[in-house]
Design an enzyme around this catalytic site. Structure first.
Site, PDB file in Angstrom:
ATOM      1  N   GLU A   1      54.345  37.068 100.652  1.00 52.44           N
ATOM      2  CA  GLU A   1      53.881  38.149 101.515  1.00 52.44           C
ATOM      3  C   GLU A   1      53.174  37.605 102.760  1.00 52.44           C
ATOM      4  OE1 GLU A   1      52.680  39.430  97.240  1.00 52.44           O
ATOM      5  OE2 GLU A   1      53.211  37.573  98.305  1.00 52.44           O
TER       6      GLU A   1
ATOM      7  N   HIS B   1      51.785  32.330  99.978  1.00 49.38           N
ATOM      8  CA  HIS B   1      52.621  33.201  99.160  1.00 49.38           C
ATOM      9  C   HIS B   1      53.636  33.917 100.044  1.00 49.38           C
ATOM     10  CE1 HIS B   1      49.546  33.457  95.602  1.00 49.38           C
ATOM     11  NE2 HIS B   1      49.906  32.228  95.903  1.00 49.38           N
TER      12      HIS B   1
END
EC number: 3.5.4.26
Length: 354
Positions: free
Chosen positions: A53, A51
């Protein structure tokens, strides 16, 4: 809140780079800011992959080494969607941010998915991290309108698409093929296909136009090809069955998987057909669908109120007669020139920003 907006706009720009590659996940961008400067940024690039992040955290660790831990404590992570709080194909991003003690997290909007929906925010706050939410929320909802529709309405996001002449005809009365728009419009349609999960036509269009429904004039992956063929009259030697993309045939008599083609039998195809098709596609994790025609198929979705956008090309040519285009009875939201043709876009989606 205004001081956060430039960084969140960058998150949204990054998120959209994942269009066509991350479904059924949402598109997400992330930016890490330290002392007023962006030190790392990334986006969710591929379904099943890291992802946004996690990519940002890894980038900072790689470039700053032993100094990364202290940097995180006084940095702000901007994310276009609430960090996930559950284990899926990847570990939860909210826990990752908590483990690295990021000083502050700014979020555009919550993730309505049942295993997140506030839980990521709560996990961060329980870890003592300051959380700011609601920055450019409407814009973020709009970017992820496909994901939001699937999660909240249990169906794909539906885009109607057709081309028509200046006098309102979409096909010859004889049922034969005749091009309406120019090459630029064709390329744009191929780009659209690369951005959506599936594209649908009816049997008459398949027989008359022999469409491939693939991405040939744009770089990207082919969508699933959906055919409505109640009596299985479309020959399997047509381009729709060439194996270049997954093909799904909704019909009234057959359910099996043969030579890469999935046949799905639907009961009572004369009743609630769009609803049945959309529910089946929802179960297959199809997040967005382009309905390309013909008139009967388009009208099924229009009359059922099951559409979110309509993209209509109009050429300068007139025919004098033919099969009339569908009637939307809606106001044009956007209009622009595409080569020699005009593109009108209609929205009826809950997440529209204007």
């Amino acid at each position: 809140m205004q001081e956060h907006e430039p960084y969140m706009r960058r998150c949204l720009e990054l998120a959209q780079l994942g269009a066509g590659w991350v479904s059924p996940n949402p598109m997400v961008g992330a930016v890490l800011v330290h002392n007023g400067h962006i030190v790392a940024e990334d986006y969710h690039r591929k379904f099943g992959g890291p992802h946004a992040e996690a990519l940002v955290i890894a980038d900072v660790q790689r470039r700053y080494g032993d100094n990364a831990a202290e940097l995180f404590k006084s940095a702000t992570m901007y994310v276009s969607l609430e960090p996930c709080a559950h284990y899926g194909k990847t570990p939860p991003c909210a826990q990752l941010l908590a483990d690295h003690r990021v000083g502050r997290v700014v979020i555009a909007c919550r993730d309505p998915f049942g295993q997140v929906n506030g839980q990521g925010i709560q996990l961060l706050r329980d870890a003592g991290i300051e959380v700011v939410e609601g920055v450019l929320a409407r814009e973020a909802l709009w970017v992820n309108r496909r994901f939001m529709t699937r999660v909240q309405h249990q169906r794909p996001y539906v885009i109607l698409k057709w081309a028509q002449t200046a006098d309102g005809y979409m096909a010859p009365a004889s049922g034969t093929q005749r091009w309406i728009t120019g090459p630029v419009a064709k390329q744009v349609v191929h780009r659209w296909r690369s951005e959506e999960d599936a594209v649908l036509v009816g049997a008459k269009t398949a027989l008359a136009d022999r469409p491939q429904l693939t991405v040939r004039e744009w770089k990207g992956r082919n969508p699933k090809r959906i055919l409505i063929d109640k009596h299985l009259v479309v020959p399997t030697d047509l381009e729709l069955f060439d194996g270049s993309a997954e093909t799904i045939v909704f019909n009234a008599s057959r359910s099996d998987w043969t030579d890469g083609v999935k046949y799905i039998e639907l009961e009572d195809m004369d009743f609630y057909l769009p609803q049945k098709i959309l529910y089946q596609l929802y179960l297959m994790d199809v997040q967005s669908l382009i309905v390309e025609g013909g008139r009967k198929t388009l009208n099924l979705f229009i009359e059922a109120g099951l559409w979110d956008e309509a993209r209509i090309f109009t050429s300068h040519n007139t025919w004098g007669d033919g099969i009339p285009s569908p009637a939307l009875h809606a106001a044009v939201s956007e209009s622009r020139s595409i080569g020699a043709d005009r593109l009108d876009i209609y929205y009826r989606n809950h997440y529209q920003t204007t």
